[in-house]
Design a protein around this motif. Structure first.
Motif, PDB file in Angstrom:
ATOM      1  N   MET A   1      16.370 105.363  61.452  1.00 23.42           N
ATOM      2  CA  MET A   1      16.078 105.063  60.031  1.00 23.42           C
ATOM      3  C   MET A   1      16.492 106.241  59.183  1.00 23.42           C
ATOM      4  O   MET A   1      16.156 107.374  59.482  1.00 23.42           O
ATOM      5  N   LYS A   2      17.221 105.904  58.100  1.00 20.59           N
ATOM      6  CA  LYS A   2      17.738 106.965  57.249  1.00 20.59           C
ATOM      7  C   LYS A   2      16.799 107.157  56.076  1.00 20.59           C
ATOM      8  O   LYS A   2      16.010 106.306  55.721  1.00 20.59           O
ATOM      9  N   LEU A   3      16.923 108.351  55.491  1.00 14.22           N
ATOM     10  CA  LEU A   3      16.060 108.724  54.386  1.00 14.22           C
ATOM     11  C   LEU A   3      16.229 107.803  53.188  1.00 14.22           C
ATOM     12  O   LEU A   3      15.266 107.454  52.514  1.00 14.22           O
ATOM     13  N   LYS A   4      17.432 107.407  52.977  1.00 17.07           N
ATOM     14  CA  LYS A   4      17.693 106.577  51.810  1.00 17.07           C
ATOM     15  C   LYS A   4      17.102 105.186  51.978  1.00 17.07           C
ATOM     16  O   LYS A   4      16.926 104.454  51.004  1.00 17.07           O
ATOM     17  N   ASP A   5      16.827 104.849  53.192  1.00 15.10           N
ATOM     18  CA  ASP A   5      16.208 103.543  53.420  1.00 15.10           C
ATOM     19  C   ASP A   5      14.731 103.533  53.008  1.00 15.10           C
ATOM     20  O   ASP A   5      14.141 102.484  52.868  1.00 15.10           O
ATOM     21  N   ASN A   6      14.078 104.750  52.810  1.00 15.60           N
ATOM     22  CA  ASN A   6      12.651 104.865  52.458  1.00 15.60           C
ATOM     23  C   ASN A   6      12.458 105.434  51.053  1.00 15.60           C
ATOM     24  O   ASN A   6      11.508 106.166  50.782  1.00 15.60           O
ATOM     25  N   LYS A   7      13.280 105.123  50.219  1.00 15.40           N
ATOM     26  CA  LYS A   7      13.193 105.668  48.869  1.00 15.40           C
ATOM     27  C   LYS A   7      11.913 105.207  48.177  1.00 15.40           C
ATOM     28  O   LYS A   7      11.275 105.963  47.439  1.00 15.40           O
ATOM     29  N   LEU A   8      11.556 103.999  48.377  1.00 15.32           N
ATOM     30  CA  LEU A   8      10.372 103.466  47.716  1.00 15.32           C
ATOM     31  C   LEU A   8       9.103 104.187  48.167  1.00 15.32           C
ATOM     32  O   LEU A   8       8.246 104.592  47.344  1.00 15.32           O
ATOM     33  N   GLU A   9       8.923 104.414  49.443  1.00 17.19           N
ATOM     34  CA  GLU A   9       7.737 105.096  49.980  1.00 17.19           C
ATOM     35  C   GLU A   9       7.683 106.540  49.487  1.00 17.19           C
ATOM     36  O   GLU A   9       6.605 107.054  49.118  1.00 17.19           O
ATOM     37  N   ILE A  10       8.849 107.167  49.488  1.00 11.66           N
ATOM     38  CA  ILE A  10       8.882 108.569  49.060  1.00 11.66           C
ATOM     39  C   ILE A  10       8.497 108.663  47.597  1.00 11.66           C
ATOM     40  O   ILE A  10       7.753 109.540  47.159  1.00 11.66           O
ATOM     41  N   ALA A  11       8.983 107.709  46.821  1.00 13.05           N
ATOM     42  CA  ALA A  11       8.684 107.727  45.388  1.00 13.05           C
ATOM     43  C   ALA A  11       7.184 107.557  45.160  1.00 13.05           C
ATOM     44  O   ALA A  11       6.579 108.198  44.298  1.00 13.05           O
ATOM     45  N   ILE A  12       6.568 106.678  45.934  1.00 15.58           N
ATOM     46  CA  ILE A  12       5.117 106.449  45.797  1.00 15.58           C
ATOM     47  C   ILE A  12       4.337 107.720  46.124  1.00 15.58           C
ATOM     48  O   ILE A  12       3.391 108.092  45.443  1.00 15.58           O
ATOM     49  N   LEU A  13       4.682 108.403  47.181  1.00 14.54           N
ATOM     50  CA  LEU A  13       3.992 109.643  47.581  1.00 14.54           C
ATOM     51  C   LEU A  13       4.138 110.714  46.520  1.00 14.54           C
ATOM     52  O   LEU A  13       3.185 111.444  46.216  1.00 14.54           O
ATOM     53  N   VAL A  14       5.318 110.835  45.937  1.00 13.15           N
ATOM     54  CA  VAL A  14       5.539 111.859  44.908  1.00 13.15           C
ATOM     55  C   VAL A  14       4.684 111.546  43.690  1.00 13.15           C
ATOM     56  O   VAL A  14       4.027 112.430  43.121  1.00 13.15           O
ATOM     57  N   VAL A  15       4.663 110.278  43.299  1.00  8.98           N
ATOM     58  CA  VAL A  15       3.850 109.890  42.133  1.00  8.98           C
ATOM     59  C   VAL A  15       2.375 110.166  42.405  1.00  8.98           C
ATOM     60  O   VAL A  15       1.625 110.657  41.561  1.00  8.98           O
ATOM     61  N   ALA A  16       1.951 109.855  43.640  1.00  6.73           N
ATOM     62  CA  ALA A  16       0.543 110.092  43.995  1.00  6.73           C
ATOM     63  C   ALA A  16       0.205 111.577  43.934  1.00  6.73           C
ATOM     64  O   ALA A  16      -0.873 111.981  43.456  1.00  6.73           O
ATOM     65  N   ALA A  17       1.090 112.433  44.442  1.00  5.41           N
ATOM     66  CA  ALA A  17       0.857 113.873  44.408  1.00  5.41           C
ATOM     67  C   ALA A  17       0.771 114.379  42.981  1.00  5.41           C
ATOM     68  O   ALA A  17      -0.072 115.218  42.636  1.00  5.41           O
ATOM     69  N   VAL A  18       1.642 113.839  42.108  1.00  6.53           N
ATOM     70  CA  VAL A  18       1.629 114.278  40.710  1.00  6.53           C
ATOM     71  C   VAL A  18       0.326 113.868  40.042  1.00  6.53           C
ATOM     72  O   VAL A  18      -0.293 114.614  39.282  1.00  6.53           O
ATOM     73  N   LEU A  19      -0.093 112.643  40.333  1.00  6.75           N
ATOM     74  CA  LEU A  19      -1.353 112.171  39.751  1.00  6.75           C
ATOM     75  C   LEU A  19      -2.552 113.014  40.187  1.00  6.75           C
ATOM     76  O   LEU A  19      -3.421 113.354  39.384  1.00  6.75           O
TER      77      LEU A  19
END
Length: 351
Positions: A1-19
């Motif tokens: 599995m490539k990193l670009k295939d998990n863009k959605l999950e990564i985006a969610i984690l980043v948003v959660a950390a910012v919040l």
């Protein structure tokens, strides 16, 4: 599995950390501001209701007890424990004082009283001068004829405790005072002392080298007109000084009285030469006084004695002197009896 295939999950984690970080800063800023402004208090939480004033400790004195865990526990307990020992002592002292006060009041209510009524008081023989003027005043007011039971005594119950003969001896000889001697005389009259015990102590007083002590002994003996009293004085007579002999002779002359001649007759039967000699002298002097009529009813002016010294009372001594002259084993006593008999025999034979 490539990193670009998990863009959605990564985006969610980043948003959660910012919040999360944003929320932390949001809550942290007011707290720090409140600390800086001093709005936060670390004191005990107090009620803010209407009843808060009832439980508010502000302005009140608070009792604090600081305990040193490394100190002397016994000393601290002693310092913090009330002194009950002092209170106990004070209570005991108050109780004792109250008890003494009650006893003192009880003693005052039943103060000891000894009343001595003289029975059958008889006169004292008078030869030249009154016997009290010569010094035989010792026991004039204490008792008269008879031994210890010759007086009517009334006492309140428990007025004194009985003492033994040894205790009386220690008291009278250790503290020879008039008061102690008078107490002993009363004890003898109450039959707490026998004749031997009483006159034994009296004899020690009479044979003391101190004239004042001798006088106390004569005071005790002269309280009674009995054969033992006469004997104890007569046996010590030669050891007295001039003044004491005059006092003793005045007392012995008091036996030349109708009611006391029986005591002289008993003393004449003594084995003591001094006693027999003085008893014979008193008989002869009493006889001569009665014959000449020089002794009337005057008696002892201090006692109001009814003096009786009749010549006929001396007839009894004729036989007494005859028996002594004929039967005595002591030649000196036999000689004394013979001399006395020759002086009274002719006079009484005519009666």
């Amino acid at each position: 599995m490539k990193l670009k295939d998990n863009k959605l999950e990564i985006a969610i984690l980043v948003v959660a950390a910012v919040l999360v970080g944003g929320l932390g800063n949001l809550f942290k800023a007011p707290v720090q501001k409140a600390i800086q402004n001093g709005d936060i208090s670390f004191e005990m939480i107090r009620p803010k209701s209407v009843l808060a004033a009832l439980f508010d400790l502000g302005g009140r004195e608070v009792s604090r007890n600081y305990v040193n865990p490394f100190g002397n526990k016994k000393a601290e307990e002693k310092a913090t424990t009330p002194n009950t020992e002092d209170k106990t002592k004070q209570a005991a002292a108050a109780k004792t004082a109250a008890k003494k006060a009650e006893e003192k009041k009880a003693d005052a209510d039943k103060k000891p009283e000894t009343t001595i009524n003289v029975v059958g008081a008889e006169a004292t023989f008078k030869a030249g001068t009154d016997d009290l003027d010569s010094g035989a005043s010792a026991g004039a007011g204490v008792a008269q004829n008879g031994a210890a039971g010759g007086a009517d005594k009334s006492k309140t119950d428990g007025d004194k405790k009985s003492m033994t003969a040894d205790q009386w001896r220690s008291l009278v000889l250790g503290q020879p005072t008039k008061e102690n001697v008078n107490k002993m005389v009363v004890a003898y009259m109450d039959q707490e002392l026998t004749d031997g015990e009483f006159y034994g102590i009296v004899k020690e007083l009479l044979q003391n080298s101190n004239p004042e002590t001798q006088s106390l002994g004569l005071s005790a003996a002269s309280s009674f007109y009995t054969a033992p009293a006469f004997n104890v004085v007569a046996s010590s007579y030669k050891n007295f000084g001039t003044d004491m002999q005059a006092k003793a002779m005045a007392y012995m002359l008091g036996f030349a009285n109708a009611g006391r001649l029986g005591a002289l007759a008993s003393s004449l039967k003594s084995s003591d030469v001094d006693v027999v000699n003085l008893a014979a002298q008193i008989v002869v002097k009493g006889y001569n006084s009665a014959k000449e009529g020089t002794a009337t009813s005057q008696g002892n002016r201090y006692r109001g004695d009814a003096f009786v010294n009749a010549l006929g009372n001396y007839t009894q001594f004729v036989q007494v002197f005859k028996d002594l002259a004929q039967n005595s084993q002591n030649s000196e006593i036999a000689g004394i009896a013979t001399s006395a008999l020759s002086q009274i025999q002719s006079g009484v034979a005519t009666l």
